[in-house]
Design a protein around this motif. Structure first.
Motif: not given
Lengths: 356, 356, 356
Positions: A89-93, C199-207
């Motif tokens: 739920m908090l990811t949406h914030q 909700a996905q909060l990480g990213s992608v890192r490409i070398g």
């Protein structure tokens, strides 16, 4: 970049959790236990993460009451029954959302299309005749929405998507980049050594709260529609052929393929790269493990698998040699024969003993 | 939306069938037997659909003479030798086609490109130097046609397609959305622990009447060309690596992958998710069943398979335990040994009997 | 079309090879031994190509000193230790490169984005807030670069690509058409029969020096980042799930799928259509053969496989019947039992003989 900040008490309230510690602790992000810093909140997903939680630099932790008791070196908590759900739920914030609304000047929209005032239509989007885009729906740049496609409210369609075949999409649907919905099904009538194309006249219907990943292909039906029911979630690079039906809340992982006219029940879980042949039925609550081949209907809930599992290559090569012999080995009969021979031998031994 | 309507006699004439019933019955669509209403025509694909046909509300039926005799409760028929083929032909009448011609104002077209007057080039299409687009060919919006690509006449290229690598496409070719043709093959020379890219200098040649689905990748050749011959049909999410050649009228279902330099014969059928290793040859008229792994050349027509089939997961787990033992079990030798032991036992029993 | 021409001595110098023959021989292309004409240079990749080399019409050949001795009917050579590597190097000379620089008038670029003066941004590219595009980087038409994405120098991004999720890309990276990097990972918390999106909060890192093919999906991390290290090469239609890490110089062939949070070592080679489950670790220098299913961590370098290999279909069907019996056949125990029975029989025969 924009970012979102919250006080600990705000976050506790959002998940209806119990706040322990400083209510006004300012948190600027969710993080994993390992990566978290003092301005982050992290969650503890069960006892096996306790050591990691004890060592975490997170400013606050989402925990159960039982976990909290074992984390005496931490001071700030949100206590809930289900930390994983609270985390979800908090990811949406903390998510950075698309706040733009309106139609970019470069979007090409047919005069007969109806676009909600509070929708967003990105640059170089092309929307055809008689399309409908509902309230608060976001269409990212460079996406193509062909004639007769309709999308409900609160949906998100990422860039480079192609929606065609008069697809009808309901509310709160998310479709990720470069996915194709409503393209022509693979239907050909063989005649005199050639393939005669069957123009596909059905459409695609997608229910509420459906999620489809990137680079997927969902084909329109031949005559009737391809149907994805409410709450279905689909990962990337998945193929859904014409006239497939997928029941409510079924989850389909990346790289699966479902062949034409197959009907899948509710609440099923397909792990990655599963293949399902056409024209079969799969019951509700069926799990298929990764890379399995489903060749016939499944009428009972349960878990199904195929494949050989993982071998060191030399072991595998020797195994394949045996597999090639296996067809000519009457296994069940041999087991019986061996048992029978064993009995014969014992009988002989007994005879010999008695005649000594 | 536009829709097409036809009288029954028009449709009968189009498929050269015998009309039975009202010639001027107006039909506005093809439908399945189950979904058809009185303004629809449906087809009966053999005896097993007779019950469904009897209950169908379809206004007219496409049947064989023999089927017609068993459908006394219906009044309007088109009688043909092959109802499925007649259906395939009629789908083209009811299909909503792209009628637009000319070049949309937003298309970016190199001055050196040659575009037929009656082609259609959609919005935000980008066409590079020296490209050729033939008569009556449709390029849907947002598609990218890179320098040196040529497309013949009567072809259809859907949205978000990328054509590059100087691909040459013949006539009556259909390429569905988000497919990539002519991208760089996966060629690298390993040297001192690194991968040295081999720039791909070959191209792709696609014959007449080829059909390629959505989200496919067809790579350009390393030096020579990748070749897809006339009449090949390819479904969605298929990988065709550099320097592959696919023979006439071969059909490749969704999610197949053909590795580099493999040559596939004519009239083959590959079911879904088949994988074929590189540098092999497959004869004409070969069928590969779904999810099979083809690891060596096939020189004889026939059907080939692999995989374990579908298991209930607990049964599968116990099977995998046995598979891991199988390499050390000399099956063929054991069968012989058991037969030999059986003979020995019988000989012993006979000896014992004679000595009684 | 533009094309590149070189004298033989120029090419010899580029690969630091020994020139034999006419220094000023003009060569307009690399070709295969079979297709080469007198204006082409070809390479001989070992003894097994000698017959083909002798018959080749190529104007010049790249060879080892030993191969040269066996090609008396040819006159022009570049002699090197490693002809395949020399060939790989020369492909770059004959490649037609994108020479355009600057920003096409139709590109939509956020004022906060920073674009190097000598980058190229194609038609209908959309670049969001705070993006960075480095020196000499090429972005082909219709590509979408979402807010916060950064790309280093000397990179090539083909058409219809979607870069999102604040992906960070280093130098000399090549991403082919219609690939999606940074899209949302497949993360859902199940609760009361429904899937709650995380909700996905990480990213992608490409070398540096990474190569990703067409139609791939690389998802952003849930909290931490998905990481592809320097020198990794990835073919088409590959799925890399959230929080995967791929070690330096690992090669992943087409249609592979790596599930979430799996960590793959350096210098691994995955053949086509390999599937790897989530949350496991694979050591350095591991090879996985085509279509294998990797179900658990691999801690030792080596080669691993799965599957049954390729069968004629009728043989396969009979094999599957046996496989279904296999779980109930205690193979190892049976082998011991048979050995034991053999010993018993021999003992009995010996007893009988002694009593004769």
């Amino acid at each position: 970049m924009r970012s979102n900040q919250f006080h600990l008490d705000e976050l506790a309230q959002l998940v209806q959790g119990e706040l322990i510690g400083q209510p006004k602790l300012l948190l600027s992000g969710l993080a994993s236990l390992e990566q978290a810093q003092s301005n982050h909140i992290a969650f503890v997903n069960g006892d096996k993460y306790l050591a990691e939680a004890q060592n975490s630099k997170a400013g606050a932790l989402i925990v159960t009451a039982a976990l909290k008791e074992q984390l005496a070196n931490h001071q700030n908590f949100i206590v809930v029954a289900n930390p994983y759900l609270a985390f979800a739920m908090l990811t949406h914030q903390f998510e950075i959302k698309v706040m733009k609304r309106g139609i970019e000047s470069t979007a090409q929209i047919s005069p007969s299309a109806i676009i909600a005032d509070d929708a967003y239509i990105g640059h170089y989007v092309v929307i055809g005749e008689d399309c409908v885009i509902g309230s608060n729906t976001i269409i990212q740049s460079n996406t193509r929405i062909d004639d007769g496609v309709e999308i409900g409210k609160d949906s998100f369609i990422d860039s480079q998507v192609t929606l065609t075949g008069q697809t009808k999409i309901a509310d709160r649907v998310r479709i990720h980049a470069n996915t194709v919905i409503g393209s022509e099904g693979f239907g050909f009538a063989p005649y005199q050594g050639k393939w005669n194309r069957i123009a596909q006249l059905g459409s695609v219907r997608i229910g509420n709260d459906v999620r489809i990943g990137s680079n997927c292909s969902v084909d329109r039906g031949a005559l009737d529609d391809t149907i994805i029911h409410d709450g279905v979630i689909i990962d990337n690079l998945v193929q859904i052929a014409h006239n497939v039906q997928i029941g409510e809340n079924t989850a389909i992982a990346a790289k699966c393929g479902i062949a034409g006219s197959t009907i899948i029940g509710k609440n099923c879980i397909f792990a990655g790269a599963v293949g399902v042949v056409g024209h079969i039925k799969i019951a509700d609550n069926v799990t298929i493990t990764g890379m399995s081949m489903v060749t016939k209907s499944i009428s009972e809930a349960g878990s199904y698998s195929s494949g050989t599992g993982q071998f060191e290559t030399n072991h595998w090569k020797r195994t394949v040699v045996r597999l090639r012999q296996l067809a000519d080995v009457p296994l069940t009969k041999l087991v019986k024969q061996i048992d029978h021979m064993q009995a014969q031998i014992e009988s002989i031994e007994s005879t010999l003993k008695s005649r000594k």
